[in-house]
Design an enzyme around this catalytic site. Sequence first.
Site, PDB file in Angstrom:
ATOM      1  N   THR A  43     -47.026 -75.481  42.353  1.00 50.86           N
ATOM      2  CA  THR A  43     -47.099 -74.062  42.683  1.00 50.86           C
ATOM      3  C   THR A  43     -48.051 -73.312  41.760  1.00 50.86           C
ATOM      4  O   THR A  43     -48.499 -73.821  40.731  1.00 50.86           O
ATOM      5  CB  THR A  43     -45.707 -73.403  42.631  1.00 50.86           C
ATOM      6  OG1 THR A  43     -45.214 -73.483  41.298  1.00 50.86           O
ATOM      7  CG2 THR A  43     -44.745 -74.095  43.575  1.00 50.86           C
ATOM      8  N   ASP A 104     -47.039 -64.007  46.594  1.00 47.57           N
ATOM      9  CA  ASP A 104     -46.189 -62.817  46.518  1.00 47.57           C
ATOM     10  C   ASP A 104     -46.844 -61.783  45.621  1.00 47.57           C
ATOM     11  O   ASP A 104     -47.251 -62.092  44.499  1.00 47.57           O
ATOM     12  CB  ASP A 104     -44.808 -63.181  45.964  1.00 47.57           C
ATOM     13  CG  ASP A 104     -44.060 -64.124  46.898  1.00 47.57           C
ATOM     14  OD1 ASP A 104     -44.189 -63.940  48.129  1.00 47.57           O
ATOM     15  OD2 ASP A 104     -43.382 -65.039  46.407  1.00 47.57           O
ATOM     16  N   ALA A 118     -53.855 -65.164  53.880  1.00 46.47           N
ATOM     17  CA  ALA A 118     -54.174 -66.577  53.701  1.00 46.47           C
ATOM     18  C   ALA A 118     -55.235 -67.062  54.691  1.00 46.47           C
ATOM     19  O   ALA A 118     -56.022 -67.949  54.360  1.00 46.47           O
ATOM     20  CB  ALA A 118     -52.910 -67.424  53.825  1.00 46.47           C
ATOM     21  N   HIS A 144     -41.406 -64.214  58.282  1.00 46.27           N
ATOM     22  CA  HIS A 144     -41.666 -63.660  56.953  1.00 46.27           C
ATOM     23  C   HIS A 144     -40.910 -62.338  56.804  1.00 46.27           C
ATOM     24  O   HIS A 144     -40.943 -61.500  57.705  1.00 46.27           O
ATOM     25  CB  HIS A 144     -43.165 -63.437  56.767  1.00 46.27           C
ATOM     26  CG  HIS A 144     -43.552 -63.224  55.337  1.00 46.27           C
ATOM     27  ND1 HIS A 144     -43.259 -62.064  54.662  1.00 46.27           N
ATOM     28  CD2 HIS A 144     -44.192 -64.037  54.453  1.00 46.27           C
ATOM     29  CE1 HIS A 144     -43.708 -62.157  53.417  1.00 46.27           C
ATOM     30  NE2 HIS A 144     -44.264 -63.337  53.257  1.00 46.27           N
ATOM     31  N   GLN A 171     -41.257 -72.500  54.816  1.00 52.37           N
ATOM     32  CA  GLN A 171     -40.231 -72.020  53.903  1.00 52.37           C
ATOM     33  C   GLN A 171     -38.956 -72.802  54.223  1.00 52.37           C
ATOM     34  O   GLN A 171     -38.775 -73.263  55.352  1.00 52.37           O
ATOM     35  CB  GLN A 171     -40.011 -70.525  54.135  1.00 52.37           C
ATOM     36  CG  GLN A 171     -38.924 -69.898  53.301  1.00 52.37           C
ATOM     37  CD  GLN A 171     -39.170 -70.034  51.808  1.00 52.37           C
ATOM     38  OE1 GLN A 171     -38.804 -71.058  51.232  1.00 52.37           O
ATOM     39  NE2 GLN A 171     -39.796 -69.042  51.202  1.00 52.37           N
ATOM     40  N   GLN A 207     -27.907 -69.896  42.601  1.00 52.82           N
ATOM     41  CA  GLN A 207     -29.375 -69.894  42.525  1.00 52.82           C
ATOM     42  C   GLN A 207     -29.986 -69.872  43.925  1.00 52.82           C
ATOM     43  O   GLN A 207     -30.907 -69.098  44.205  1.00 52.82           O
ATOM     44  CB  GLN A 207     -29.838 -71.132  41.757  1.00 52.82           C
ATOM     45  CG  GLN A 207     -31.341 -71.213  41.566  1.00 52.82           C
ATOM     46  CD  GLN A 207     -31.758 -72.526  40.921  1.00 52.82           C
ATOM     47  OE1 GLN A 207     -31.353 -73.602  41.365  1.00 52.82           O
ATOM     48  NE2 GLN A 207     -32.547 -72.445  39.856  1.00 52.82           N
ATOM     49  N   PHE A 211     -32.484 -67.026  45.618  1.00 51.21           N
ATOM     50  CA  PHE A 211     -33.776 -67.378  46.220  1.00 51.21           C
ATOM     51  C   PHE A 211     -33.821 -66.912  47.672  1.00 51.21           C
ATOM     52  O   PHE A 211     -34.817 -66.349  48.133  1.00 51.21           O
ATOM     53  CB  PHE A 211     -33.987 -68.900  46.196  1.00 51.21           C
ATOM     54  CG  PHE A 211     -34.309 -69.476  44.844  1.00 51.21           C
ATOM     55  CD1 PHE A 211     -34.702 -68.674  43.789  1.00 51.21           C
ATOM     56  CD2 PHE A 211     -34.213 -70.843  44.626  1.00 51.21           C
ATOM     57  CE1 PHE A 211     -35.010 -69.210  42.543  1.00 51.21           C
ATOM     58  CE2 PHE A 211     -34.516 -71.394  43.383  1.00 51.21           C
ATOM     59  CZ  PHE A 211     -34.908 -70.570  42.344  1.00 51.21           C
ATOM     60  N   LYS A 267     -36.453 -80.967  39.202  1.00 50.70           N
ATOM     61  CA  LYS A 267     -35.311 -81.862  38.973  1.00 50.70           C
ATOM     62  C   LYS A 267     -35.466 -83.062  39.894  1.00 50.70           C
ATOM     63  O   LYS A 267     -35.889 -82.903  41.038  1.00 50.70           O
ATOM     64  CB  LYS A 267     -33.990 -81.148  39.272  1.00 50.70           C
ATOM     65  CG  LYS A 267     -33.726 -79.937  38.394  1.00 50.70           C
ATOM     66  CD  LYS A 267     -32.500 -79.198  38.883  1.00 50.70           C
ATOM     67  CE  LYS A 267     -32.272 -77.920  38.100  1.00 50.70           C
ATOM     68  NZ  LYS A 267     -31.192 -77.095  38.677  1.00 50.70           N
TER      69      LYS A 267
END
Length: 291
Positions: A43, A104, A118, A144, A171, A207, A211, A267
């Site tokens: 990223t 973002d 984009a 979006h 996404q 978490q 998100f 992870k």
Amino acid sequence: MTHISQNSFSIEFFPPKGPKGAARLDKARAELATLGPDFFSVTFGAGGTTRSGTLETVQQSMESTGIAAAPHLSCIEGTYESIDELLDNYKSAGVDRIVALRGDLPEGMDKPGVFSYANELVAYIKERHGDDFHLEVGCYPEYHPQAPTPADDVDNFVRKVNAGADSAMTQYFYNADAYFNFMDEVTARGVDIPIVPGIMPITDFGQVSRFSAMCGADIPRWIRQKMEGYGDDKASVQAFGHEVVTRLCEQLLAGGAPGLHFYSLNKAAPTVALWRDLGLPVPQGRASQTG
């Protein structure tokens, strides 16, 4: 640039911050590499340190694992000169795939840099580099969160494809119907590039909830209710999260999805467990190293 002709399985991580983050990523990346993904994606953030971190992380990944790495490239704060320099650096480093995104907008920022969307970035890279890079773009099966209407969001995605995108990754989502509905919509508009579902493992429900609130991903009520019922029982949260996401992946692949893109959050264990239980391909001689 030829489109992907077979299923593509890839894994994403982000540039680490500080020595501890770097050590964690090194360990996770080494384990994830044993799965033999088609590529890693890395990223990209708005700050200068993250930009350089993306390039460094891409180079380290390719050198340490021998697996292709695809940097994210964002419109945010970019100038023609900085984008040209990044593209040249990536080409010199042997990168042949780029994930082109709007990015973002940071708080207080009204508009991106020289490119607002984009599709403009994709068109620029194509114009300057031709087929040097396989260009991947993003899309939102649940639309979006900033799009005025679902139709506007589909229009935006079609513009990216028409600008020269070779494939797309979505996404994350937890409702397979959202993906298949989106595929029907864009196929009806003439889109024929591979659109690979993005997969977010659930190991920390708090978490994932945060998100999801930010990016507009819907957590179905039946999943949320059950997760909240587990409270602080981490083992049950993780077991149920693994079950939910495994089933989702099975539905997507059975329905014709051209692969899976895993958001690892630096992870290894959650992605390794999904990869194994789904029976995804692992290079010979590598499978035992994840044990």
